[in-house]
Design a protein around this motif. Structure first.
Motif, mmCIF file in Angstrom:
data_model
loop_
_atom_site.group_PDB
_atom_site.id
_atom_site.type_symbol
_atom_site.label_atom_id
_atom_site.label_comp_id
_atom_site.label_asym_id
_atom_site.label_seq_id
_atom_site.Cartn_x
_atom_site.Cartn_y
_atom_site.Cartn_z
ATOM 1 N N SER A 202 0.834 -1.200 0.000
ATOM 2 C CA SER A 202 0.000 0.000 0.000
ATOM 3 C C SER A 202 0.870 1.252 0.000
ATOM 4 O O SER A 202 1.831 1.351 0.774
ATOM 5 C CB SER A 202 -0.913 0.010 1.224
ATOM 6 O OG SER A 202 -1.965 -0.918 1.071
ATOM 7 N N SER A 203 0.509 2.211 -0.855
ATOM 8 C CA SER A 203 1.334 3.400 -1.043
ATOM 9 C C SER A 203 0.450 4.620 -1.275
ATOM 10 O O SER A 203 -0.672 4.500 -1.775
ATOM 11 C CB SER A 203 2.267 3.223 -2.248
ATOM 12 O OG SER A 203 2.980 1.999 -2.196
ATOM 13 N N PHE A 204 0.956 5.773 -0.916
ATOM 14 C CA PHE A 204 0.288 7.025 -1.256
ATOM 15 C C PHE A 204 1.306 8.145 -1.242
ATOM 16 O O PHE A 204 2.388 8.019 -0.666
ATOM 17 C CB PHE A 204 -0.892 7.333 -0.320
ATOM 18 C CG PHE A 204 -0.521 7.526 1.124
ATOM 19 C CD1 PHE A 204 -0.093 8.763 1.600
ATOM 20 C CD2 PHE A 204 -0.614 6.474 2.019
ATOM 21 C CE1 PHE A 204 0.236 8.943 2.936
ATOM 22 C CE2 PHE A 204 -0.279 6.636 3.362
ATOM 23 C CZ PHE A 204 0.144 7.882 3.820
ATOM 24 N N CYS A 205 0.974 9.269 -1.886
ATOM 25 C CA CYS A 205 1.829 10.448 -1.896
ATOM 26 C C CYS A 205 1.144 11.597 -1.175
ATOM 27 O O CYS A 205 -0.076 11.768 -1.288
ATOM 28 C CB CYS A 205 2.136 10.883 -3.335
ATOM 29 S SG CYS A 205 3.714 10.292 -3.983
ATOM 30 N N LEU A 206 1.922 12.383 -0.464
ATOM 31 C CA LEU A 206 1.421 13.598 0.175
ATOM 32 C C LEU A 206 1.910 14.831 -0.580
ATOM 33 O O LEU A 206 3.043 14.856 -1.077
ATOM 34 C CB LEU A 206 1.912 13.705 1.617
ATOM 35 C CG LEU A 206 1.387 12.705 2.648
ATOM 36 C CD1 LEU A 206 1.935 13.076 4.028
ATOM 37 C CD2 LEU A 206 -0.120 12.636 2.667
ATOM 38 N N SER A 207 1.070 15.866 -0.618
ATOM 39 C CA SER A 207 1.520 17.166 -1.110
ATOM 40 C C SER A 207 2.609 17.696 -0.196
ATOM 41 O O SER A 207 2.572 17.491 1.020
ATOM 42 C CB SER A 207 0.353 18.161 -1.121
ATOM 43 O OG SER A 207 -0.612 17.823 -2.078
ATOM 44 N N VAL A 208 3.576 18.398 -0.775
ATOM 45 C CA VAL A 208 4.692 18.908 0.031
ATOM 46 C C VAL A 208 4.925 20.407 -0.148
ATOM 47 O O VAL A 208 5.963 20.924 0.236
ATOM 48 C CB VAL A 208 5.990 18.130 -0.278
ATOM 49 C CG1 VAL A 208 5.903 16.723 0.279
ATOM 50 C CG2 VAL A 208 6.289 18.094 -1.769
ATOM 51 N N GLY A 209 3.966 21.112 -0.732
ATOM 52 C CA GLY A 209 4.039 22.563 -0.729
ATOM 53 C C GLY A 209 4.692 23.241 -1.900
ATOM 54 O O GLY A 209 5.000 24.430 -1.832
ATOM 55 N N VAL A 221 5.985 27.009 -0.784
ATOM 56 C CA VAL A 221 5.487 27.788 0.351
ATOM 57 C C VAL A 221 6.073 27.167 1.618
ATOM 58 O O VAL A 221 5.740 26.031 1.971
ATOM 59 C CB VAL A 221 3.948 27.791 0.406
ATOM 60 C CG1 VAL A 221 3.469 28.584 1.623
ATOM 61 C CG2 VAL A 221 3.377 28.383 -0.880
ATOM 62 N N LEU A 222 6.951 27.911 2.287
ATOM 63 C CA LEU A 222 7.703 27.352 3.407
ATOM 64 C C LEU A 222 6.790 26.820 4.513
ATOM 65 O O LEU A 222 7.013 25.728 5.048
ATOM 66 C CB LEU A 222 8.661 28.401 3.966
ATOM 67 C CG LEU A 222 9.555 27.935 5.121
ATOM 68 C CD1 LEU A 222 10.406 26.737 4.712
ATOM 69 C CD2 LEU A 222 10.443 29.088 5.592
ATOM 70 N N ASP A 223 5.760 27.569 4.874
ATOM 71 C CA ASP A 223 4.876 27.130 5.956
ATOM 72 C C ASP A 223 4.187 25.816 5.609
ATOM 73 O O ASP A 223 3.978 24.971 6.488
ATOM 74 C CB ASP A 223 3.824 28.200 6.257
ATOM 75 C CG ASP A 223 2.944 27.811 7.430
ATOM 76 O OD1 ASP A 223 3.466 27.676 8.553
ATOM 77 O OD2 ASP A 223 1.726 27.607 7.230
ATOM 78 N N GLU A 224 3.855 25.611 4.343
ATOM 79 C CA GLU A 224 3.195 24.373 3.942
ATOM 80 C C GLU A 224 4.158 23.189 3.997
ATOM 81 O O GLU A 224 3.752 22.068 4.332
ATOM 82 C CB GLU A 224 2.594 24.533 2.547
ATOM 83 C CG GLU A 224 1.446 25.541 2.523
ATOM 84 C CD GLU A 224 0.825 25.706 1.145
ATOM 85 O OE1 GLU A 224 1.318 25.058 0.184
ATOM 86 O OE2 GLU A 224 -0.141 26.476 1.024
ATOM 87 N N VAL A 225 5.418 23.441 3.699
ATOM 88 C CA VAL A 225 6.425 22.389 3.852
ATOM 89 C C VAL A 225 6.531 22.002 5.319
ATOM 90 O O VAL A 225 6.548 20.809 5.675
ATOM 91 C CB VAL A 225 7.797 22.858 3.318
ATOM 92 C CG1 VAL A 225 8.846 21.765 3.523
ATOM 93 C CG2 VAL A 225 7.708 23.229 1.829
#
Length: 240
Positions: A202-209, A221-225
């Protein structure tokens, strides 16, 4: 890291930067003939984190490679001067994994792949030549997605996460942190798709900003990272 050029097949300078970080933290790692970097912390970790070292850069854009990377306090953006993409895709993912190694004690395996932007040659090579590395892994998390809050579970029309309860919990954790977490699909392919296909993990990707990837107007966007880093901390805490 964004000031370091690192297009597919020419990742050596960024690889050296990451190696120096790992060595400074006394983190065990290895590499291979494709320049993939991999290692683990802890005893038999069950989770694998993935990000890629290469990015679309000056060669692909036909631009002069000389550039400046700056942080704008007013917009909270890390951005370049418009001569080429800054490579936040996927420096943001690399930064989050390195921060997890430096500032936490969570146990996990990590894999920094090469040539993701060139037919995913790095991860394909790694799968064929290091299948033993995936032994005992039951979850792969890719830190490689534009925007903020996305949990990508489907690539190119194929599901890659086979545990609905896991995704529900990841989204629940994100929302508890004020992150606009949501399940998403992508028409493209990420490195984790090949791992899921080959090993059934099982795998997934997350947004990293990062935003506007592969274009001269790319920015992060630094805060989102940072918030995604906190999200990952809570995910690893839950898993372990």
């Amino acid at each position: 890291m964004c000031a370091i050029e690192s297009y597919p097949g020419k990742e050596e300078e960024l690889k050296e930067f990451v190696e120096n970080e790992l060595s400074e933290m006394l983190v065990f790692y290895d590499d291979d003939r494709q320049n993939n970097l991999f290692g683990e912390r802890g005893k038999n970790p069950k989770v694998l984190l993935n990000a890629h070292l290469d990015s679309v850069g000056s060669e692909e854009m036909g631009k002069n490679w000389m550039m400046e990377v700056v942080y704008d306090e007013k917009t909270d953006r890390i951005e370049g001067n418009g001569t080429r993409p800054i490579g936040a895709d996927d420096r943001c993912g690399i930064a989050i994994i390195l921060a997890l190694l430096r500032f936490t004690n969570y146990q996990f395996k990590f894999l920094f792949t090469t040539s993701c932007e060139d037919e995913h040659r790095g991860v394909k090579f790694f799968i064929e030549n290091h299948p033993e590395f995936f032994k005992g892994v039951n979850l792969v998390i890719g830190l490689d997605r534009r925007g903020f809050g996305d949990v990508v579970c489907n690539y190119g029309g194929k599901d890659v996460c086979f545990k609905k309860e896991c995704i529900d919990k990841v989204i629940e954790i994100g929302k508890s942190l004020g992150i606009p977490a949501k399940k998403e699909k992508s028409p493209h392919i990420a490195d984790i798709r090949y791992i899921a296909d080959r090993f059934g993990i099982s795998s997934f990707c997350l947004s990293v900003g990062y935003y506007n990837p592969h274009t001269p107007s790319e920015y992060a966007v630094l805060d989102e990272v940072v918030e995604t880093y906190k999200w990952m901390c809570r995910i690893l805490e839950f898993i372990q």
